[in-house]
Motif scaffolding. Structure first.
Motif, PDB file in Angstrom:
ATOM      1  N   PHE A 116      -5.299   3.369   3.348  1.00 28.48           N
ATOM      2  CA  PHE A 116      -3.995   3.292   2.669  1.00 28.48           C
ATOM      3  C   PHE A 116      -3.368   1.909   2.844  1.00 28.48           C
ATOM      4  O   PHE A 116      -2.705   1.407   1.945  1.00 28.48           O
ATOM      5  CB  PHE A 116      -3.041   4.361   3.221  1.00 28.48           C
ATOM      6  CG  PHE A 116      -3.382   5.752   2.779  1.00 28.48           C
ATOM      7  CD1 PHE A 116      -3.609   6.032   1.433  1.00 28.48           C
ATOM      8  CD2 PHE A 116      -3.477   6.788   3.693  1.00 28.48           C
ATOM      9  CE1 PHE A 116      -3.927   7.323   1.012  1.00 28.48           C
ATOM     10  CE2 PHE A 116      -3.793   8.079   3.288  1.00 28.48           C
ATOM     11  CZ  PHE A 116      -4.020   8.346   1.951  1.00 28.48           C
ATOM     12  N   ALA A 117      -3.569   1.311   4.007  1.00 32.08           N
ATOM     13  CA  ALA A 117      -2.976  -0.010   4.257  1.00 32.08           C
ATOM     14  C   ALA A 117      -3.546  -1.050   3.285  1.00 32.08           C
ATOM     15  O   ALA A 117      -2.811  -1.883   2.751  1.00 32.08           O
ATOM     16  CB  ALA A 117      -3.225  -0.434   5.700  1.00 32.08           C
ATOM     17  N   HIS A 118      -4.858  -0.983   3.045  1.00 37.55           N
ATOM     18  CA  HIS A 118      -5.462  -1.916   2.083  1.00 37.55           C
ATOM     19  C   HIS A 118      -4.930  -1.643   0.673  1.00 37.55           C
ATOM     20  O   HIS A 118      -4.659  -2.562  -0.093  1.00 37.55           O
ATOM     21  CB  HIS A 118      -6.993  -1.786   2.092  1.00 37.55           C
ATOM     22  CG  HIS A 118      -7.611  -2.076   3.426  1.00 37.55           C
ATOM     23  ND1 HIS A 118      -8.078  -1.092   4.258  1.00 37.55           N
ATOM     24  CD2 HIS A 118      -7.808  -3.241   4.085  1.00 37.55           C
ATOM     25  CE1 HIS A 118      -8.546  -1.637   5.363  1.00 37.55           C
ATOM     26  NE2 HIS A 118      -8.395  -2.940   5.291  1.00 37.55           N
ATOM     27  N   GLN A 119      -4.792  -0.351   0.359  1.00 35.03           N
ATOM     28  CA  GLN A 119      -4.273   0.003  -0.970  1.00 35.03           C
ATOM     29  C   GLN A 119      -2.824  -0.450  -1.133  1.00 35.03           C
ATOM     30  O   GLN A 119      -2.403  -0.838  -2.219  1.00 35.03           O
ATOM     31  CB  GLN A 119      -4.386   1.515  -1.187  1.00 35.03           C
ATOM     32  CG  GLN A 119      -5.822   1.962  -1.368  1.00 35.03           C
ATOM     33  CD  GLN A 119      -5.987   3.461  -1.223  1.00 35.03           C
ATOM     34  OE1 GLN A 119      -5.019   4.211  -1.303  1.00 35.03           O
ATOM     35  NE2 GLN A 119      -7.210   3.901  -0.995  1.00 35.03           N
ATOM     36  N   MET A 174       0.916  -5.434  10.327  1.00 37.29           N
ATOM     37  CA  MET A 174       0.350  -4.078  10.416  1.00 37.29           C
ATOM     38  C   MET A 174      -0.894  -4.064  11.290  1.00 37.29           C
ATOM     39  O   MET A 174      -1.794  -4.882  11.113  1.00 37.29           O
ATOM     40  CB  MET A 174      -0.088  -3.585   9.027  1.00 37.29           C
ATOM     41  CG  MET A 174       0.978  -3.566   7.980  1.00 37.29           C
ATOM     42  SD  MET A 174       0.411  -2.698   6.476  1.00 37.29           S
ATOM     43  CE  MET A 174      -0.728  -3.868   5.780  1.00 37.29           C
ATOM     44  N   GLY A 175      -0.940  -3.111  12.210  1.00 38.93           N
ATOM     45  CA  GLY A 175      -2.173  -2.866  12.949  1.00 38.93           C
ATOM     46  C   GLY A 175      -2.619  -3.983  13.862  1.00 38.93           C
ATOM     47  O   GLY A 175      -3.813  -4.168  14.082  1.00 38.93           O
ATOM     48  N   ILE A 214       1.820   4.287   6.435  1.00 40.84           N
ATOM     49  CA  ILE A 214       1.679   3.659   5.116  1.00 40.84           C
ATOM     50  C   ILE A 214       1.543   4.724   4.028  1.00 40.84           C
ATOM     51  O   ILE A 214       2.095   4.597   2.937  1.00 40.84           O
ATOM     52  CB  ILE A 214       0.457   2.707   5.079  1.00 40.84           C
ATOM     53  CG1 ILE A 214       0.632   1.571   6.089  1.00 40.84           C
ATOM     54  CG2 ILE A 214       0.251   2.155   3.676  1.00 40.84           C
ATOM     55  CD1 ILE A 214       1.631   0.517   5.709  1.00 40.84           C
ATOM     56  N   SER A 215       0.824   5.786   4.352  1.00 34.65           N
ATOM     57  CA  SER A 215       0.671   6.880   3.390  1.00 34.65           C
ATOM     58  C   SER A 215       2.041   7.429   3.002  1.00 34.65           C
ATOM     59  O   SER A 215       2.338   7.647   1.822  1.00 34.65           O
ATOM     60  CB  SER A 215      -0.207   7.974   4.012  1.00 34.65           C
ATOM     61  OG  SER A 215       0.001   9.195   3.383  1.00 34.65           O
ATOM     62  N   GLN A 223       6.532   7.136  -1.494  1.00 31.01           N
ATOM     63  CA  GLN A 223       7.923   6.938  -1.926  1.00 31.01           C
ATOM     64  C   GLN A 223       8.092   5.724  -2.823  1.00 31.01           C
ATOM     65  O   GLN A 223       9.199   5.404  -3.233  1.00 31.01           O
ATOM     66  CB  GLN A 223       8.816   6.812  -0.681  1.00 31.01           C
ATOM     67  CG  GLN A 223       8.778   8.074   0.188  1.00 31.01           C
ATOM     68  CD  GLN A 223       9.499   7.881   1.511  1.00 31.01           C
ATOM     69  OE1 GLN A 223      10.708   7.766   1.542  1.00 31.01           O
ATOM     70  NE2 GLN A 223       8.747   7.823   2.600  1.00 31.01           N
ATOM     71  N   LEU A 224       6.988   5.025  -3.110  1.00 30.14           N
ATOM     72  CA  LEU A 224       7.106   3.823  -3.957  1.00 30.14           C
ATOM     73  C   LEU A 224       6.873   4.157  -5.428  1.00 30.14           C
ATOM     74  O   LEU A 224       6.167   5.070  -5.759  1.00 30.14           O
ATOM     75  CB  LEU A 224       6.101   2.749  -3.499  1.00 30.14           C
ATOM     76  CG  LEU A 224       6.324   2.169  -2.106  1.00 30.14           C
ATOM     77  CD1 LEU A 224       5.289   1.097  -1.809  1.00 30.14           C
ATOM     78  CD2 LEU A 224       7.724   1.586  -1.959  1.00 30.14           C
TER      79      LEU A 224
END
Ligand SMILES: [Zn+2]
Length: 258
Positions: free
Chosen positions: A90-93, A200-201, A251-252, A257-258
């Motif tokens: 999800f972070a990459h997406q 992130m991460g 992130i998910s 919510q975006l």
């Protein structure tokens, strides 16, 4: 005043941020099946204990590799870190989402897996500060080799040598003792143009990330999404939003919510 999570989501959705810098570490790829480096017990460095190294970073030290390349070969074989078929998280997406909406300034990543590119982020926006595994090369004459051939050699425990100069071949990952990619130095000053920075991460322990935050302009909000958010380096930063927990889950939830 610090940014709140609700404000962050609202402003992302309204595209109020147009020059977002991402600083991503191993934590964004854990959900893809990659081991991170420094987590207790499950991190790569803890698992390396079975190799009886005085310092696990030796595996990625260019001088150690020159003297004893079989150490890196054994570790690559043991941990399957040469797995080249991982899927973006999800972070990459999320990074791709920002790029597609023209909100991404740059994505600095410590990760060598290249999943930012697999997710669709434009290559010009992705700075892999520790190199990548799309190609391999001779550490002496720099001749380029196919990385798949290198990993076939790893599987056979056969040390691969340059056909031109007999030098050692390794993936184009930056080892300790090697210089960082040119693109990193070209893009680094652009951090001062950011209107939002999302980390992130990563716990910001490794150079050059540990010092990058000092280039961020005052009052530009910094968002940290990580399982550990109590980072002393961020103490002097006023406008920050710390979101502690699993990067994939957080992130998910934001993406929905975006
Ligand atoms: Zn060579």
């Amino acid at each position: 005043m610090s940014l709140t999570l609700n404000e962050l989501i609202r402003k992302l959705k309204a595209k109020e941020f147009k020059k977002i810098t991402i600083a991503a570490g191993a934590g964004i790829s854990v959900a893809a099946g990659l081991s991170d480096y420094r987590s207790k017990d499950t991190g790569l460095y803890d698992q390396l204990k079975k190799f009886n190294l005085s310092n696990p970073e030796q595996v990625y030290d260019i001088n150690v590799f020159r003297k004893n390349p079989s150490l890196y070969y054994s570790v690559s074989k043991e941990f399957g870190t040469h797995n080249l078929d991982l899927q973006p998280t999800f972070a990459h997406q999320f990074i791709y989402h920002l790029d597609r909406n023209d909100q991404l300034l740059n994505c600095f990543t410590q990760n060598i897996d290249g999943l930012e590119l697999v997710a669709g982020v434009r290559e010009s926006k992705v700075i892999q500060v520790h190199g990548h595994r799309r190609t391999a090369s001779c550490i002496d004459c720099k001749k380029t080799y196919c990385v798949k051939t290198f990993y076939q050699n790893v599987d056979k425990s056969e040390i691969m040598k340059c056909t031109d100069c007999n030098g050692l071949i390794k993936p184009d990952v930056v080892f300790f003792g090697q210089s960082l990619p040119q693109l990193y130095f070209e893009k680094l000053p652009e951090i001062s143009l950011s209107d939002l920075v999302i980390i992130m991460g990563t716990s910001l322990q490794v150079q050059p990330f540990s010092n990058m935050i000092y280039r961020i302009n005052e009052n530009v909000p910094i968002v940290l999404i990580n399982k550990e958010t109590n980072l002393r380096r961020l103490d002097p930063i006023n406008n920050k939003l710390l979101i502690k927990g699993d990067v994939q889950d957080i992130i998910s939830s934001i993406m929905k919510q975006l």
